[in-house]
Scaffold this active site. Structure first.
Site, PDB file in Angstrom:
ATOM      1  N   GLY A 183       9.583  -8.594  -3.019  1.00  0.00           N
ATOM      2  CA  GLY A 183       9.529  -9.897  -2.344  1.00  0.00           C
ATOM      3  C   GLY A 183      10.223  -9.895  -0.997  1.00  0.00           C
ATOM      4  N   HIS A 220      -1.699  -9.040  12.607  1.00  0.00           N
ATOM      5  CA  HIS A 220      -1.569 -10.322  11.892  1.00  0.00           C
ATOM      6  C   HIS A 220      -2.889 -11.046  11.678  1.00  0.00           C
ATOM      7  CE1 HIS A 220       2.348  -9.378  13.568  1.00  0.00           C
ATOM      8  NE2 HIS A 220       2.873 -10.168  12.641  1.00  0.00           N
ATOM      9  N   GLN A 260      44.347  -9.444 -18.555  1.00  0.00           N
ATOM     10  CA  GLN A 260      44.128 -10.138 -17.283  1.00  0.00           C
ATOM     11  C   GLN A 260      43.025  -9.474 -16.455  1.00  0.00           C
ATOM     12  OE1 GLN A 260      47.145 -10.087 -14.110  1.00  0.00           O
ATOM     13  NE2 GLN A 260      47.370 -12.276 -14.513  1.00  0.00           N
ATOM     14  N   GLU A 291       0.837  -1.197   0.000  1.00  0.00           N
ATOM     15  CA  GLU A 291       0.000   0.000   0.000  1.00  0.00           C
ATOM     16  C   GLU A 291       0.865   1.238   0.000  1.00  0.00           C
ATOM     17  OE1 GLU A 291      -2.541  -0.478   3.396  1.00  0.00           O
ATOM     18  OE2 GLU A 291      -3.699  -2.064   2.395  1.00  0.00           O
ATOM     19  N   PRO A 292       0.291   2.358  -0.360  1.00  0.00           N
ATOM     20  CA  PRO A 292       1.086   3.598  -0.364  1.00  0.00           C
ATOM     21  C   PRO A 292       1.762   3.866   0.984  1.00  0.00           C
ATOM     22  CG  PRO A 292      -0.985   3.948  -1.501  1.00  0.00           C
ATOM     23  CD  PRO A 292      -1.055   2.576  -0.912  1.00  0.00           C
ATOM     24  N   GLU A 296       8.149 -17.198  -3.557  1.00  0.00           N
ATOM     25  CA  GLU A 296       8.400 -15.932  -4.254  1.00  0.00           C
ATOM     26  C   GLU A 296       9.875 -15.544  -4.146  1.00  0.00           C
ATOM     27  OE1 GLU A 296       6.203 -12.547  -2.827  1.00  0.00           O
ATOM     28  OE2 GLU A 296       6.870 -11.280  -4.489  1.00  0.00           O
ATOM     29  N   GLN A 304      30.303  -2.815 -17.667  1.00  0.00           N
ATOM     30  CA  GLN A 304      31.662  -2.280 -17.681  1.00  0.00           C
ATOM     31  C   GLN A 304      32.478  -2.876 -18.837  1.00  0.00           C
ATOM     32  OE1 GLN A 304      32.354   0.086 -15.562  1.00  0.00           O
ATOM     33  NE2 GLN A 304      34.457   0.419 -16.271  1.00  0.00           N
ATOM     34  N   PHE A 338       2.354  -0.372  -6.586  1.00  0.00           N
ATOM     35  CA  PHE A 338       3.425  -1.221  -7.139  1.00  0.00           C
ATOM     36  C   PHE A 338       2.869  -2.594  -7.518  1.00  0.00           C
ATOM     37  CE2 PHE A 338       6.222   1.030  -3.739  1.00  0.00           C
ATOM     38  CZ  PHE A 338       6.176   2.222  -4.453  1.00  0.00           C
TER      39      PHE A 338
END
Lengths: 406, 266
Positions: free
Chosen positions: A388, A203, A304, A148-149, A267, A361, A177
């Protein structure tokens, strides 16, 4: 004679990273890679620009037998274990796929497990028929809405409420999201049906409700723009007096937190695979480039400083893959591996960030250019340490589970 | 209906392919796979079985080749073929098209001795040798009509109708089973082996035949019996810079057309 040949792009295998398992898993990985080379790779740049995957891809992936792996045949899946579904992810990266693709094409991997697991009751079986089967057939797209926001990883403190009114819940709140949220036909939504969002009290009051697109009051507020995962649409969702049938409740009222927590291992291991598989692909691309690109009259790989980089990249990929597979196999064997899944994710996240950084790179300016594959992986893997369960949250969870919390 | 699909295990075209010292293809040192063009043959056989689901139709994948060639049969089984036959014998190594077609024809006869073979399906060519003549040779050896290079296949009862796209004309050809059919890469994308198909393939039967099982003498096949042999092979030269046509006065299109015509592209 026009034999269509697969593009001779490097794969993880060509860089020496050996993704092997049983002969069947090797065949599954190759099938996923072949699907990706043919159906995904040629279009991925266009889908990145469009900001979403086409629906036809879900149907094609289902037809190819990729969507149902890891889901039981009783709910319309193809069977198989977590290691089998992780093997599909490896193949998709090997064929030129991306993290955004996995996130969006396999959103059902987070949207469906709770519904499938609760399918043993008559009401649960009805939800399986309405949502799980058609999604695994590629006909529907589902999302999971928890964040949530006002909060992300702290599931117990969600504020979106669902108040019982006869045969319905009335839902009010907002989610953000949300992967595949702009395209979703239904959203498995975490709601508060009791308890309080104050710390330590939340919970027991969390439940999961399936909210269908088109339900009055349920809207996509915004399509969110992101650093990476461009082909995966992300939404902010709004719920204003949304009336959702009680029949859409997943499992028991108040059992949402436990249901969500149970899926976190899967997940997190899925994100760990994304990490090392993206890294393996970036390594393959960088190794090929280093052997072909001439500087000062010699291939880059003769330097190298470059070839030691490649060895270090390889070391990290091998370790991350081996450990992730070991933890996934323990999960498949029924062991409790919550802490180990956190460690696997952390290992793979660090691997992905290091390897993709070094790949860019090695490619130099070419690697900084939009449209180069390593550039995309570099942006995409940044999410893995956030989604996640953020690195920090998982580290603290691990500390408590492993007895280091003082 | 009994369908046999002939499939070939070929060196991966994306790998670095090599010859043995006797100029035969190195089949051991490189990764191999089911020839992509043969996937179309498997696909058409499976589609026929699916379209005629009210009939009892069996699809057998048949290959000739060394031990690794079993992978080509396995892939066909994973895609959905019902059973496999793998003909393997050291004496076959180095066979030309004639030798290969003899072994295939004898194997198809043996499969047919248990249940009559109604349809033999090939890809248009292999992706390694690219000869494209084996289907015709097998048809001749079996005394069956050859219906080749099909891009569309329709069937009803014992009647088969195909479309063959040529450079100058498209032909529609009708035939009565049993026949030998070859299909092109335009006949429809081949399916991917699904997880279910992969797991099911583990339990499907694969029979192994040697030359003696087929009643073929070692002296009839192999490099010694071959009518053709590769005398010499040269690696492809590296790519050159090519020719750039610069258009400064509007003559570019003409110059480009002349270049393509000189190479017989147009």
């Amino acid at each position: 004679m026009s034999a269509s040949s697969t593009a001779a792009l490097p794969s993880a295998l060509s860089s020496g990273v050996v993704f092997t398992g049983t002969p069947e898993r090797d065949a599954l990985r190759e099938a996923a890679a072949a699907f990706t080379r043919r159906e995904v790779a040629p279009h991925l740049d266009a889908w990145e620009d469009a900001g979403a995957l086409p629906r036809e891809l879900h149907r094609a992936a289902a037809k190819a037998g990729l969507i149902g792996v890891g889901f039981a045949e009783e709910v319309g899946g193809d069977g198989g274990t977590l290691v089998d579904s992780l093997t599909v992810t490896e193949g998709i990266f090997d064929g030129g796929g991306s993290g955004g693709l996995i996130a969006s094409l396999f959103t059902h991997g987070i949207a469906l497990p709770h519904i499938a697991a609760a399918g043993h009751t008559p009401a649960g079986a009805d939800l399986v028929d309405r949502f799980v089967r058609p999604t695994l057939a590629g006909e529907l797209i589902g999302s999971l809405a928890i964040t949530e926001p006002d909060g992300g990883s702290d599931v117990a403190s969600i504020r979106t409420t669902a108040v019982r009114d006869g045969d319905h819940y009335v839902v009010n709140g907002a989610k953000t999201f949300i992967t595949s949220g702009t395209r979703a036909d239904f959203v498995t939504t975490a709601v508060r049906t009791g308890g309080s969002f104050e710390p330590g009290k939340g919970h027991g009051g969390v439940s999961l409700l399936v909210v269908e697109a088109g339900t009055p009051g349920f809207t996509v507020d915004r399509k969110l723009e992101k650093l990476g995962w461009h082909c995966s649409d992300t939404a902010q969702l709004s719920y204003v007096d949304v009336r959702v049938p009680v029949a859409n409740l997943v499992g028991e009222e108040g059992s949402g937190f436990v249901q969500i927590a149970q899926q976190f291992v899967v997940e997190r291991l899925g994100l760990a695979v994304q990490g090392y598989a993206a890294a393996a692909r970036a390594l393959a691309l960088a190794a090929t480039y280093a052997s072909e690109r001439q500087t000062f009259g010699k291939p880059l790989a003769t330097r190298q400083v470059i070839r030691h980089k490649l060895v270090e990249m390889r070391r990290q990929v091998e370790v991350a893959r081996t450990y992730t597979h070991a933890v996934a196999a323990r999960h498949d064997a029924g062991e409790q591996v919550i802490a180990e899944a956190c460690l696997a994710k952390e290992t793979a996240v660090k691997t992905a960030e290091h390897v993709c950084h070094e790949a860019v790179q090695i490619f130099g300016g070419a690697g900084y250019m939009r449209g180069s594959e390593v550039e995309r992986h570099y942006r995409d893997v940044r999410l893995l340490g956030i989604g996640g369960g953020a690195n920090e949250v998982l580290a603290d969870l691990s500390a408590r589970l492993l007895g280091y919390a003082g | 209906m009994n369908i046999v699909v002939c499939v070939k295990h070929v060196p991966d075209a994306t790998a670095d392919r090599k010859f043995e010292s006797d100029n035969t293809v190195d089949r051991e040192g490189v990764d191999g796979l089911l020839s992509e063009l043969d996937e179309y043959a498997v696909e058409q056989a499976l589609q026929l079985r699916e379209k005629r689901s009210d009939e009892e139709i069996s699809v057998t994948a048949l290959t000739v080749g060394p031990a690794k060639a079993a992978d080509a049969v396995r892939k066909a089984l994973q895609m959905g073929a019902d059973k496999g036959v793998h003909v393997s014998d050291d004496a076959i190594a180095g066979s030309d098209y004639l030798g290969t077609s003899l072994v295939l024809a004898k194997a198809i006869e043996k499969i047919g001795s248990e249940q009559k073979v109604d349809l033999v399906v090939f890809g248009m060519a292999s992706t390694d040798a690219s000869g494209g003549v084996v289907p015709a040779m097998v048809a001749e050896r079996l005394g069956l009509p050859q219906v080749t290079l099909a891009s569309v296949i329709e069937s009803q009862g014992d009647q088969v109708r195909i479309k063959r796209d040529g450079d100058t004309a498209t032909e529609v050809i009708g035939a009565t089973l049993p026949i030998v059919l070859s299909v092109t890469d335009q006949s429809g994308e081949a399916r991917y082996p699904s997880f279910k198909g992969i797991m099911a393939a583990k339990k499907k039967p694969v029979e192994s035949y040697s030359l003696s099982d087929l009643g073929v003498e070692a002296s009839e096949v192999g490099a010694e019996a071959a009518y053709s042999a590769v005398e010499e092979a040269t690696a492809r030269p590296p790519r050159t810079a090519g020719e750039i046509v610069t258009d400064e006065d509007g003559s570019g299109a003409t110059a480009l057309a002349e270049f393509l015509a000189s190479k017989k592209f147009i």
